[in-house]
Design an enzyme around this catalytic site. Structure first.
Site, short mmCIF file in Angstrom:
data_model
loop_
_atom_site.label_atom_id
_atom_site.label_comp_id
_atom_site.label_asym_id
_atom_site.label_seq_id
_atom_site.Cartn_x
_atom_site.Cartn_y
_atom_site.Cartn_z
N PRO A 105 47.73 71.40 72.91
CA PRO A 105 47.03 72.36 73.76
C PRO A 105 47.96 73.28 74.53
O PRO A 105 48.95 72.84 75.15
CB PRO A 105 46.23 71.46 74.71
CG PRO A 105 45.98 70.23 73.91
CD PRO A 105 47.22 70.03 73.09
N CYS A 106 47.62 74.57 74.52
CA CYS A 106 48.48 75.58 75.15
C CYS A 106 48.06 75.89 76.58
O CYS A 106 48.80 76.57 77.30
CB CYS A 106 48.46 76.87 74.32
SG CYS A 106 46.83 77.66 74.27
N GLN A 107 46.90 75.43 77.01
CA GLN A 107 46.38 75.84 78.32
C GLN A 107 47.32 75.47 79.46
O GLN A 107 47.39 76.17 80.48
CB GLN A 107 45.00 75.21 78.56
CG GLN A 107 43.90 75.73 77.66
CD GLN A 107 43.80 74.97 76.35
OE1 GLN A 107 44.73 74.24 75.98
NE2 GLN A 107 42.69 75.11 75.64
N PHE B 297 50.48 75.63 79.44
CA PHE B 297 51.68 76.47 79.43
C PHE B 297 51.37 77.96 79.47
O PHE B 297 52.24 78.77 79.76
CB PHE B 297 52.52 76.19 78.18
CG PHE B 297 52.79 74.73 77.95
CD1 PHE B 297 53.50 73.99 78.88
CD2 PHE B 297 52.35 74.10 76.80
CE1 PHE B 297 53.77 72.64 78.67
CE2 PHE B 297 52.61 72.76 76.57
CZ PHE B 297 53.32 72.03 77.51
N SER B 298 50.15 78.32 79.18
CA SER B 298 49.79 79.72 79.06
C SER B 298 49.80 80.42 80.41
O SER B 298 49.39 79.85 81.43
CB SER B 298 48.40 79.86 78.42
OG SER B 298 47.97 81.20 78.42
#
Length: 418
Positions: free
Chosen positions: A74-76, A78-79
């Site tokens: 999941p990128c949330q 780090f985004s």
């Protein structure tokens, strides 16, 4: 090549790599709608669900240790669009779980006398610059280091490689717009492995020349004529005032000539190169010698004929090309307070915008195409309906990988392991 996939989503990896002959050994996805998409397209591939349970299941032999292990955790966390809690976010911590799964796969493969697996990971560029050095922690996990790795220059660059006691690792930020899809989508791609003779840097880095760079040649090539300030949209041959020989130009049907220095609005009163009047130099020079009473005749006889070659329609005395449904550039002279004519032009432009300019959302099929998926790939039977609603389709496509980028990496891996 058999691969295992975590955070599988709608399985861009399978779409990208099935043409290479690769097959998924297992998938891992917990969200309901993407899991339904996987069951619809890959009914014979098991979805193992929670990825945190995989290290134990792989070591026990319950789950296959495949040739390649991939995932985009999941990128949330780090985004830049999120709260950026990084490894303090449970979703961010799944990047370290990813390393544990990779270690379990390699331990099982070594015990069976097989080559270590190839590791493939993807995430947003924001992971490169978190306050807690999440990317350094991730690299350390793959490389087999006990402490987080630190970037040499104080921050992680968009490309690099690391050689650790456990694996060699390379990473690179790639943009989907350079792989044939009509969107800008920059993502970090990581390739790692302890396999003999396998160099991850050769997968992600193009040593023969950067993309769109032409290799030097010693052979004579085709000569392209040089455009000078005397070059116009009309073919002619001769010496210009500086003594340069000019041979050219074009038969201007679908080609618009270059704007020269004397195409600038300040070249003489009344000319505006930005309103669509693209007039060859010698026509403009002839205008200076004519009286203002000849203006309309000059426009009708000379300029309109040239513009019609471009399909641009007639030219008006207001210096604005009348082309249906195309709004010309507004200039300072279009101020209604300066002349009644410019007010009329402004109203005309506003009408064009009102008739033709409308904002709408991309359709789900358009989003599928932007990511490189087949049309209606995500349009599956869902909750007793024959088709899926748009909302879940938008979400899973936004979270997925751009298929052409993943296919390009897969092709380079396949060439390397032959």
């Amino acid at each position: 090549m058999r691969f295992g996939s975590v955070c599988s989503g709608i399985e861009a990896a399978s779409v990208a790599w099935h043409p290479l002959g690769w097959q998924a050994a297992w998938l891992s996805e917990i969200e309901p709608f993407p899991s339904a998409v996987l069951a619809h397209h890959y009914p014979d591939v098991p979805n193992l669900g929670d990825m945190t349970a995989l290290p134990k299941r792989i070591r026990s032999g319950e789950v296959e240790a495949p040739d390649l292990f991939c995932g985009g955790t999941p990128c949330q966390a780090f985004s830049v669009a999120g709260l950026r809690k990084s490894l303090d976010d449970d979703r961010g911590n799944l990047s370290l779980t990813f390393c544990e799964i990779a270690d379990a796969i390699d331990d099982v493969r070594r015990a069976a006398g097989q080559q270590p697996a190839i590791i493939f990971w993807e995430n947003v560029p924001g992971v490169l610059n978190t306050k807690d050095n999440a990317f350094g922690c991730f690299l350390a996990g793959l490389a087999g280091e006990s402490l987080p790795l630190l970037p040499a220059g104080g921050r992680w660059t968009n490309a690099g490689c690391v050689l650790g006691p456990q694996r060699a690792i390379a990473w690179r930020v790639l943009d989907a717009q350079h792989f044939g899809v009509a969107q800008r989508r920059r993502r970090v791609f990581v390739v790692a492995s302890a396999r003999d003779g396998f160099n991850p840097a050769e997968i992600l880095f193009e040593f023969q020349g950067v993309r769109r760079d032409t290799a030097p040649s010693r052979e004579a090539g085709e000569v392209t004529p040089t455009l000078t300030k005397e070059c116009t949209g009309v073919s002619r041959t001769g010496h210009n005032e500086d003594g340069w020989y000019v041979t050219t130009l074009l038969e201007m049907h679908d080609t618009v000539g270059a704007l020269c220095a004397d195409s600038h609005p300040g070249a003489y009163s009344g000319q505006d190169a930005y309103t669509g009047r693209l007039i060859p130099t010698h026509y403009r020079k002839s205008r200076r010698a004519q009286s203002t009473t000849d203006h309309e005749t000059w426009v009708e006889d000379d300029v309109s004929n040239i513009l019609n070659c471009f399909g641009m329609g007639d030219i008006r005395s207001t210096d604005v090309v009348a082309q249906p449904m195309v709004a010309p550039t507004l200039t300072a002279g279009n101020d209604p307070s300066r002349s009644p004519q410019s007010s009329e032009v402004t109203n005309q432009v506003a009408a064009v915008h009102a008739a033709s300019m409308a904002v709408r959302r991309l359709t789900p099929v358009e989003c599928e195409r932007l990511q490189g998926f087949p049309d209606n790939y995500t349009n599956i039977p869902w909750r007793k309906a024959s088709e899926s609603p748009d909302g879940p389709r938008y979400k899973v496509l936004g979270n997925s990988w751009a298929v052409p980028v993943v296919r390009w990496i897969g092709q380079r891996i396949q060439e390397s392991v032959k």
